[in-house]
Design an enzyme around this catalytic site. Structure first.
Site, mmCIF file in Angstrom:
data_model
loop_
_atom_site.group_PDB
_atom_site.id
_atom_site.type_symbol
_atom_site.label_atom_id
_atom_site.label_comp_id
_atom_site.label_asym_id
_atom_site.label_seq_id
_atom_site.Cartn_x
_atom_site.Cartn_y
_atom_site.Cartn_z
ATOM 1 N N ASP A 177 0.840 -1.190 0.000
ATOM 2 C CA ASP A 177 0.000 0.000 0.000
ATOM 3 C C ASP A 177 0.876 1.241 0.000
ATOM 4 O O ASP A 177 1.763 1.393 0.830
ATOM 5 C CB ASP A 177 -0.950 -0.035 1.189
ATOM 6 C CG ASP A 177 -2.008 -1.107 0.995
ATOM 7 O OD1 ASP A 177 -2.741 -1.008 0.002
ATOM 8 O OD2 ASP A 177 -2.085 -2.035 1.801
ATOM 9 N N THR A 178 0.581 2.116 -0.937
ATOM 10 C CA THR A 178 1.452 3.226 -1.307
ATOM 11 C C THR A 178 0.585 4.357 -1.819
ATOM 12 O O THR A 178 -0.559 4.139 -2.206
ATOM 13 C CB THR A 178 2.420 2.748 -2.429
ATOM 14 O OG1 THR A 178 3.140 1.615 -1.970
ATOM 15 C CG2 THR A 178 3.391 3.837 -2.843
ATOM 16 N N VAL A 179 1.115 5.578 -1.848
ATOM 17 C CA VAL A 179 0.449 6.684 -2.532
ATOM 18 C C VAL A 179 1.359 7.210 -3.625
ATOM 19 O O VAL A 179 2.560 7.367 -3.426
ATOM 20 C CB VAL A 179 0.054 7.827 -1.571
ATOM 21 C CG1 VAL A 179 -1.035 7.371 -0.610
ATOM 22 C CG2 VAL A 179 1.253 8.365 -0.791
ATOM 23 N N SER B 215 5.462 5.558 0.703
ATOM 24 C CA SER B 215 4.847 4.307 1.170
ATOM 25 C C SER B 215 5.471 3.822 2.463
ATOM 26 O O SER B 215 6.662 4.007 2.707
ATOM 27 C CB SER B 215 5.026 3.225 0.094
ATOM 28 O OG SER B 215 4.602 1.961 0.552
#
Length: 540
Positions: A359-361, A378
């Site tokens: 899960d990362t932006v 992240s």
């Protein structure tokens, strides 16, 4: 009205967004709007990106936090140069493979202190602000500080990660309440996840970010915050120390590229696995992909090329100080020719590790002067390691989970070493001119999504929004692939006939979430945002 914010029964359509003066794209409407406000108040693309980085650390805690890593590419229009910074963390000096094995582990754990490395994002924020920003970091942090204290409604896709986080850490908090109860206290309602639309506040985050901003990030490494983290580590059986923080600095690194059908595709060099994209594009440019991007024949070739590149990346990518295979060899035309000849008409069984999602932006910005930022941040798996330092609101990443315990591996854990890293910002150029930033987050899906979106854009003339909307596949291991249900009817059956083990997936969360900003010949920006997330473009 009583409706379900997670239910969408009908297909919807987005269009590209055009702008002349500036654009911000992210998975958070709050972050995108605050970034745009910075541009409108005279800030540049880097100022906007840093405001968004801090906002996203707050509003998408399932994906990133103050304890995250980041990689960034920055196009400086005045200098006509693309810069890169590697803000990935290093393992504590006290950790080693032999020590972890002696504790009974046969592979790197994913929760607790062992996979925690020194977080690099905040240090990179300070470096980027000092070198390329036009506003002080304390001013850029104000929206996130204010929002943390006042609270914000939890977004739809963020609520899904909140649920996953509870599934991971609530049971662990029962087993080890001292270590994991701060996560429960900070991110749940007595062990229950926050739901979409419910207001979440994080005053400890606000206090820590205020201290970070007032010290240009130094407090997290050589100040009060590093002391608090080290003290919590000592108390709860961790390995990270004040010395580990004191000695940490991000690394400026030149992006690397390959040319594909007239375009130059840029990725960050190892320890990130962006070279997976470059190796795959090297393979694909010598294959006849056909006119139909979604035909089983074309998909088969893309899948097989991707598998070969992933095999190499998992084998050879590590901290560049420890890599035995030079980058030039992996990206050479001669090597691409040799690997290309291994692609046949049926699915192969490559020797590679099991890809998993993270899960990362990812977000990007552009300003009226032509400066552009490609930014990814992240803490890896959902809510990272689950270690939250009491009273700080700082959740620490678990990037060390990507290390190997095999002493023969270039990626074997050692004190002060950076692990194989999955987060990769992208940038595209043509004839020496910038086209713009792009990126698609999602652990080991990231390079696969980069490849598919680039093909959509370059070979099949899709606009940025259409390129993101298009259905995607994901190779997961061996002959196993996942495809989205929007692929043409019969695609799964045809791929199975070629030997692929095909699963049609309904959830969009693990198929990547991306953003794109393109700049045309007239200097007009054109943006696309991810339909699989709470994607938002702000522009003026």
């Amino acid at each position: 009205m009583n409706f379900d914010p997670l239910m969408y029964r009908f297909p919807s359509r987005r269009t590209v967004i055009y702008a002349k003066n500036g654009m911000t794209c992210s998975t958070s409407p709050l972050a995108s709007s605050e970034g745009l406000h910075v541009l409108q108040e005279g800030g540049n693309a880097m100022d906007a990106a840093l405001t968004m980085a801090m906002m996203l650390a707050l509003t998408e805690p399932g994906s990133n936090d103050l304890g995250s890593d980041c990689f960034v590419m920055y196009w400086n229009e005045k200098e006509q140069k693309l810069y890169g910074i590697n803000g990935s963390g290093r393992a504590p000096l006290s950790l080693s493979a032999s020590k972890i094995k002696a504790m009974g582990y046969t592979e790197m754990p994913k929760e607790g202190w062992i996979p925690v490395m020194v977080p690099g994002a905040v240090s990179a924020w300070g470096e980027l602000s000092r070198r390329f920003g036009s506003k002080p970091l304390r001013e850029l942090a104000e929206p996130a500080i204010r929002t943390a204290r006042e609270g914000f409604p939890v977004p739809v896709n963020g609520s899904r990660l909140w649920k996953e986080g509870c599934q991971r850490f609530v049971p662990l908090a029962r087993e080890n309440p001292e270590l994991f109860s701060p996560w429960i206290k900070t991110y749940t309602k007595d062990g229950e996840p926050y739901h979409a639309g419910e207001v979440f506040r994080n005053p400890d985050f606000a206090d820590s970010l205020e201290e970070i901003a007032n010290t240009d990030g130094k407090s997290l490494y050589r100040g009060t915050l590093s002391e608090k983290i080290a003290a919590w580590s000592d108390r709860t059986g961790g390995f990270i120390s004040k010395e580990d923080f004191r000695d940490y600095h991000p690394v400026w690194a030149d992006p690397v590229s390959v040319r594909y059908h007239g375009y130059d595709i840029f990725e960050m060099p190892p320890n990130g696995h962006g070279i997976t994209v470059l190796m795959t594009m090297n393979l694909l440019k010598g294959l006849p992909l056909g006119e139909n991007r979604f035909s089983p024949e074309t998909l088969h070739q893309i899948i097989e090329a991707t598998k070969l590149s992933f095999t190499d990346a998992k084998t050879f990518v590590a901290d560049p100080d420890f890599m035995k295979t030079p980058l030039s060899a992996l990206l050479s035309e001669k090597y691409a020719d040799a690997r290309r000849r291994e692609i046949g008409r049926t699915a192969s069984m490559p020797k590679a590790g099991m890809p998993w999602s993270g899960d990362t932006v990812y977000f990007c910005t552009a300003d009226g002067e032509g400066n552009m930022v490609s930014f990814i941040q992240s803490h890896y798996m959902t809510f990272g390691s689950g270690v939250v330092v009491p009273g700080t609101g700082i959740a620490l990443q678990n990037r060390g989970a990507n290390f190997s315990l095999d002493p023969e591996s270039d990626n074997c854990i050692a004190g002060g070493k950076r692990s194989y890293h999955t987060i990769i910002p992208g940038f595209l150029m043509k004839d020496g001119k910038p086209i713009g930033p792009f990126g698609i987050m999602g652990g080991f899906m990231q390079p696969q999504a980069h490849i598919q979106v680039l093909l959509n854009l370059i070979d099949y003339n899709m606009n940025p929004q259409e390129a993101l909307d298009a259905p995607r596949f994901q190779w997961t291991s061996g002959k196993k692939i996942q495809i989205e249900p929007e692929f043409p009817e019969g695609t799964a059956e045809s791929l199975r006939a070629a030997g692929h083990d095909v699963e049609i997936v309904r959830s969009r969360m693990n198929m990547g979430r991306g953003q794109i900003i393109w700049k045309n010949e007239d200097g007009i920006y054109c943006g696309g945002t991810e339909p699989r997330a709470d994607g938002s473009i702000s522009a003026y």
